[in-house]
Design a protein around this motif. Structure first.
Motif, short mmCIF file in Angstrom:
data_model
loop_
_atom_site.label_atom_id
_atom_site.label_comp_id
_atom_site.label_asym_id
_atom_site.label_seq_id
_atom_site.Cartn_x
_atom_site.Cartn_y
_atom_site.Cartn_z
N THR A 117 0.85 -1.18 0.00
CA THR A 117 0.00 0.00 0.00
C THR A 117 0.89 1.23 0.00
O THR A 117 1.83 1.31 0.80
CB THR A 117 -0.91 0.03 1.24
OG1 THR A 117 -1.67 -1.18 1.28
CG2 THR A 117 -1.86 1.21 1.22
N THR A 118 0.60 2.20 -0.88
CA THR A 118 1.39 3.42 -0.97
C THR A 118 0.92 4.42 0.09
O THR A 118 -0.10 4.22 0.76
CB THR A 118 1.26 4.07 -2.36
OG1 THR A 118 -0.08 4.52 -2.53
CG2 THR A 118 1.63 3.09 -3.46
N GLU A 119 1.63 5.54 0.19
CA GLU A 119 1.24 6.61 1.12
C GLU A 119 -0.11 7.21 0.74
O GLU A 119 -0.81 7.76 1.59
CB GLU A 119 2.31 7.70 1.14
CG GLU A 119 3.60 7.28 1.80
CD GLU A 119 4.63 8.38 1.81
OE1 GLU A 119 4.37 9.48 1.27
OE2 GLU A 119 5.71 8.14 2.36
N ARG A 157 -0.92 -2.02 -4.54
CA ARG A 157 -0.05 -2.47 -5.62
C ARG A 157 0.30 -3.94 -5.43
O ARG A 157 0.39 -4.42 -4.29
CB ARG A 157 1.24 -1.66 -5.67
CG ARG A 157 1.00 -0.22 -6.03
CD ARG A 157 2.29 0.51 -6.21
NE ARG A 157 2.02 1.88 -6.62
CZ ARG A 157 2.91 2.83 -6.62
NH1 ARG A 157 4.15 2.58 -6.26
NH2 ARG A 157 2.58 4.05 -7.00
N LYS A 158 0.51 -4.64 -6.54
CA LYS A 158 0.92 -6.04 -6.52
C LYS A 158 2.14 -6.22 -7.40
O LYS A 158 2.23 -5.63 -8.47
CB LYS A 158 -0.19 -6.96 -7.02
CG LYS A 158 -1.39 -7.03 -6.13
CD LYS A 158 -2.41 -8.00 -6.70
CE LYS A 158 -3.65 -8.06 -5.81
NZ LYS A 158 -4.64 -8.99 -6.36
N GLN A 159 3.07 -7.03 -6.94
CA GLN A 159 4.26 -7.36 -7.71
C GLN A 159 4.44 -8.88 -7.63
O GLN A 159 4.38 -9.45 -6.55
CB GLN A 159 5.49 -6.66 -7.14
CG GLN A 159 6.76 -6.95 -7.88
CD GLN A 159 6.76 -6.38 -9.29
OE1 GLN A 159 6.35 -5.25 -9.51
NE2 GLN A 159 7.22 -7.16 -10.23
N THR A 160 4.67 -9.51 -8.76
CA THR A 160 4.81 -10.96 -8.82
C THR A 160 6.26 -11.34 -9.06
O THR A 160 6.94 -10.73 -9.87
CB THR A 160 3.92 -11.53 -9.94
OG1 THR A 160 2.57 -11.14 -9.70
CG2 THR A 160 4.00 -13.05 -9.98
N GLY A 169 9.21 -9.55 2.32
CA GLY A 169 8.24 -8.44 2.33
C GLY A 169 8.82 -7.19 2.96
O GLY A 169 8.61 -6.08 2.47
N LYS A 170 9.56 -7.35 4.05
CA LYS A 170 10.18 -6.20 4.71
C LYS A 170 11.25 -5.57 3.82
O LYS A 170 11.38 -4.35 3.76
CB LYS A 170 10.77 -6.62 6.06
CG LYS A 170 9.73 -7.01 7.08
CD LYS A 170 8.81 -5.84 7.37
CE LYS A 170 7.76 -6.22 8.39
NZ LYS A 170 6.78 -5.14 8.61
N ILE A 171 12.03 -6.39 3.14
CA ILE A 171 13.04 -5.87 2.21
C ILE A 171 12.35 -5.10 1.08
O ILE A 171 12.79 -4.03 0.67
CB ILE A 171 13.91 -7.00 1.65
CG1 ILE A 171 14.78 -7.58 2.76
CG2 ILE A 171 14.76 -6.54 0.48
CD1 ILE A 171 15.48 -8.88 2.40
N PHE A 172 11.25 -5.65 0.60
CA PHE A 172 10.49 -5.00 -0.47
C PHE A 172 9.98 -3.64 -0.01
O PHE A 172 9.94 -2.68 -0.78
CB PHE A 172 9.36 -5.91 -0.93
CG PHE A 172 8.79 -5.56 -2.26
CD1 PHE A 172 9.53 -5.74 -3.42
CD2 PHE A 172 7.53 -5.02 -2.37
CE1 PHE A 172 9.02 -5.39 -4.67
CE2 PHE A 172 7.00 -4.68 -3.60
CZ PHE A 172 7.74 -4.86 -4.75
N GLN A 223 4.12 0.17 2.11
CA GLN A 223 3.90 -0.71 3.25
C GLN A 223 3.51 -2.11 2.77
O GLN A 223 2.56 -2.27 2.00
CB GLN A 223 2.79 -0.16 4.15
CG GLN A 223 2.53 -1.03 5.36
CD GLN A 223 1.40 -0.49 6.22
OE1 GLN A 223 0.73 0.47 5.86
NE2 GLN A 223 1.18 -1.11 7.35
N PHE A 224 4.25 -3.12 3.22
CA PHE A 224 3.96 -4.51 2.89
C PHE A 224 2.69 -4.92 3.62
O PHE A 224 2.58 -4.78 4.83
CB PHE A 224 5.15 -5.38 3.33
CG PHE A 224 4.90 -6.86 3.27
CD1 PHE A 224 4.73 -7.48 2.06
CD2 PHE A 224 4.87 -7.62 4.43
CE1 PHE A 224 4.52 -8.86 2.00
CE2 PHE A 224 4.67 -8.98 4.38
CZ PHE A 224 4.49 -9.60 3.16
N THR A 225 1.69 -5.43 2.86
CA THR A 225 0.42 -5.80 3.48
C THR A 225 0.13 -7.29 3.41
O THR A 225 -0.52 -7.82 4.31
CB THR A 225 -0.75 -5.04 2.83
OG1 THR A 225 -0.74 -5.26 1.42
CG2 THR A 225 -0.65 -3.55 3.10
#
Length: 70
Positions: free
Chosen positions: A15-17, A22-25, A42-45, A52-54
């Motif tokens: 999730t952006t500010e 958003r999704k990335q595969t 996820g934290k690295i991403f 924010q990693f959701t």
């Protein structure tokens, strides 16, 4: 039936500010990837994107072959 692992695909949701989703595969994920490894990824991403990693979704693909009749 014979079960053969083929591949795993990871979809990371962020999730952006501005509250945009958003999704990335990612492909070629290890068969034995652990929950801890996926959470760390996820934290690295988060660090790389600033989002924010959701959630993460891991999909495994298998092939099922019938066993030969003896």
């Amino acid at each position: 039936m014979t079960k053969t692992w083929l591949k795993a695909t990871l979809t990371v949701q962020t999730t952006t500010e501005l509250d945009e989703q958003r999704k990335q595969t990612f492909n070629a994920i290890a068969q034995d990837a652990t929950d801890e490894q996926l959470a760390a990824f996820g934290k690295i991403f988060e660090v790389l994107t600033g989002d924010q990693f959701t959630a993460a979704n891991l999909a495994n693909a298998y092939r099922y072959d019938p066993q030969p009749i003896a």
